[in-house]
Design an enzyme around this catalytic site. Structure first.
Site, PDB file in Angstrom:
ATOM      1  N   GLU A 172       0.785  -1.228   0.000  1.00 49.50           N
ATOM      2  CA  GLU A 172       0.000   0.000   0.000  1.00 49.50           C
ATOM      3  C   GLU A 172       0.827   1.294   0.000  1.00 49.50           C
ATOM      4  O   GLU A 172       0.883   2.007   0.997  1.00 49.50           O
ATOM      5  CB  GLU A 172      -0.960   0.026   1.197  1.00 49.50           C
ATOM      6  CG  GLU A 172      -1.914  -1.138   1.189  1.00 49.50           C
ATOM      7  CD  GLU A 172      -3.010  -1.019   2.243  1.00 49.50           C
ATOM      8  OE1 GLU A 172      -3.111   0.031   2.894  1.00 49.50           O
ATOM      9  OE2 GLU A 172      -3.762  -1.985   2.398  1.00 49.50           O
ATOM     10  N   GLU A 199      -4.825  -8.863   1.127  1.00 49.38           N
ATOM     11  CA  GLU A 199      -5.445  -8.478   2.406  1.00 49.38           C
ATOM     12  C   GLU A 199      -6.923  -8.256   2.195  1.00 49.38           C
ATOM     13  O   GLU A 199      -7.339  -7.568   1.258  1.00 49.38           O
ATOM     14  CB  GLU A 199      -4.873  -7.160   2.941  1.00 49.38           C
ATOM     15  CG  GLU A 199      -3.550  -7.274   3.628  1.00 49.38           C
ATOM     16  CD  GLU A 199      -3.096  -5.940   4.231  1.00 49.38           C
ATOM     17  OE1 GLU A 199      -3.955  -5.135   4.648  1.00 49.38           O
ATOM     18  OE2 GLU A 199      -1.875  -5.726   4.274  1.00 49.38           O
TER      19      GLU A 199
HETATM   20  C1  BGC Z   1      -2.782  -2.442   6.034  1.00 57.68           C
HETATM   21  C2  BGC Z   1      -2.695  -3.206   7.344  1.00 57.68           C
HETATM   22  C3  BGC Z   1      -3.794  -2.728   8.259  1.00 57.68           C
HETATM   23  C4  BGC Z   1      -5.119  -3.054   7.625  1.00 57.68           C
HETATM   24  C5  BGC Z   1      -6.331  -2.658   8.459  1.00 57.68           C
HETATM   25  C6  BGC Z   1      -4.192  -2.296   5.521  1.00 57.68           C
HETATM   26  O1  BGC Z   1      -4.342  -1.014   5.004  1.00 57.68           O
HETATM   27  O2  BGC Z   1      -1.922  -2.987   5.084  1.00 57.68           O
HETATM   28  O3  BGC Z   1      -1.431  -3.023   7.874  1.00 57.68           O
HETATM   29  O4  BGC Z   1      -3.704  -3.274   9.534  1.00 57.68           O
HETATM   30  O5  BGC Z   1      -5.235  -2.369   6.401  1.00 57.68           O
HETATM   31  O6  BGC Z   1      -6.354  -1.297   8.673  1.00 57.68           O
END
Ligand code: BGC
Length: 451
Positions: A163, A356
């Protein structure tokens, strides 16, 4: 149809969020160590000094990953743990930690996916100007080389950046993340260009040092979801997805600015028209380095917004009263994992891994000692059904990694938000598998047939 037979089911984490041991074994300071010391920056005043203490609990954590049944574990290397000053001398103890973790993963049949950079930038380099320094791509290239040489005999999957939108946007322009700056676009656009060059250099190094490795890049996006299924609304949503918002500073959160150069070898025209004036004059000469072939387009994706065709282009449709939002306040729109991957695949035409996706809930340990997080199961179930739909319609989805293995230090929110499949008691460091852990285990076991 269902997910392909070698679909990569996984879970993910990040060094600063879980490791702790912030001042141990020769690790250098990171901008997050420094940022957390500033009063008022972190919601609950906490920091990542100890967090889940994964540094000392990694063996136990690997057992939890193994029992979860996933094939892949995505974690990030802390740059200042392996090179305390960012450049120069390598810290053998830092290397030893990751070697031990990697060996433990492999011994338990889990494929390591290394993210080179998930935001814990070496403070020493930030003091030299950080990503705005013209040497910063070289620093990152050196770091990538150290990682590749140390772990590349066993690690075959790498992700360069996590990101860039967040560490450049939230960190250098919005004051929300470390180092907490409010730089104008005239500077951050040049910084972003250096980050993109760094990505390209790292890919070249990885290919040279780890022949045959697979490389991805993990920006994020908020999906733009068509309000109706009409072709006009679908077009409007797509147009918005690859654009920026009305305010100039929103370029940093855009998806296409960060992905078009990497995959298509050019900046997107629509955004270039607005902020191209801030790029270095001779920026086009760098496109060859930036645009290196990659194997996967990775994407972190959590939430979406609704758009329809308006009088003057795409128009956002507000959510109706009471629309579902997650504990952290993000919209809960499962179609995010349908339209997001669909639009991304159409544009970039690369296999997609969702690196993610997950949800923060107000988890509590119940009287029976368990964590009944039905809201997380519901979220993951709905989102995965949409991903499956995209996959069934021809989007080449190769993997999915739940964010996150265990509750952890949630950046500016401190420990107030819980995203994990494992509940962490930060006083005792006990991990308790939540109901969602067992549910996800079954999803993995059935390759998604359970959904
Ligand atoms: C990030 C994580 C973060 C997650 C939840 C993502 O933007 O890569 O590090 O914990 O979102 O906020």
């Amino acid at each position: 149809m269902g997910f392909c037979k070698d679909f990569i089911w996984g879970t993910a984490s990040a060094s600063y969020q879980i490791e702790g041991a912030a001042y141990e074994d020769g690790k250098g300071r990171s901008v997050w160590d420094d940022f957390c010391l500033q009063p008022g920056k972190i919601k609950d005043g906490c920091n990542g000094d100890v967090t889940c203490d994964h540094y000392h609990h990694y063996k136990e954590d690997v057992q939890y990953i193994k029992k979860l049944g996933v094939k892949a574990y995505r974690f990030s290397v802390s740059w200042p743990r392996v090179i305390p000053n960012g450049i120069g001398k390598v810290n053998q103890k830092g290397i030893d930690f990751y070697n031990a973790l990697i060996d433990e993963l492999l011994a338990n049949g889990i494929e390591p996916y290394i993210t080179l950079f998930h935001w814990d930038y070496p403070s020493t380099l930030m003091e030299k100007g950080g990503w705005s320094n013209q040497d910063s791509p070289k620093w990152f290239e050196y770091y990538a080389e150290v990682v590749a040489r140390a772990f590349g005999d066993r690690v075959k999957n790498f992700i360069t950046f996590n990101e860039p939108q967040a560490f450049v946007g939230a960190g250098l322009a919005e004051e929300l993340h470390a180092p907490g700056y409010a730089l104008p676009s005239s500077i951050t656009v040049k910084i972003a260009h250096n980050v993109l060059i760094s990505h390209g250099l790292a890919v070249k190094v990885l290919r040279r040092e780890v022949p045959g490795c697979k490389i991805g890049y993990a920006p994020c996006s908020d999906a733009a979801i068509p309000y109706t299924d009409s072709p006009e609304d679908i077009e409007a949503a797509k147009e918005r997805f690859f654009d920026m918002g009305k305010e100039e500073k929103t370029w940093a959160t855009s998806c296409s600015w960060w992905s078009d150069p990497v995959i298509l070898g050019k900046y997107p025209e629509n955004i270039l028209k607005r902020i191209g004036k801030y790029l270095p004059e001779d920026y086009e000469k760098d496109m060859e380095i930036i645009c290196q072939p990659i194997d996967y387009y990775c994407q972190n994706i959590y939430k979406g917004f609704l758009y329809k065709k308006g009088e003057n282009g795409p128009e956002q449709v507000p959510f109706p009263a009471g629309f579902p939002h997650t504990a952290i306040g993000w919209s809960n729109v499962p179609e995010t994992l349908y339209w997001g991957p669909k639009f991304l695949y159409e544009r970039y035409n690369l296999p997609i891994i969702i690196t993610e996706n997950g949800v923060s809930c107000r988890d509590v340990v119940s009287l029976d000692g368990k964590v009944h997080d039905s809201a997380r199961i519901d979220y993951l179930h709905r989102y995965l059904l949409q991903l499956k739909k995209a996959n069934d319609e021809g989007v080449d989805v190769r993997g999915y990694m739940v964010w996150t293995l265990m509750d952890n230090f949630e950046w500016q929110e401190g420990f107030t938000e819980r995203f994990g499949l494992l509940y962490v008691n930060y006083q005792t460091l006990e991990r308790i598998p939540k109901d969602s852990y067992y549910w996800y285990k079954e999803v993995v076991e059935t390759n998604g047939e359970l959904l």
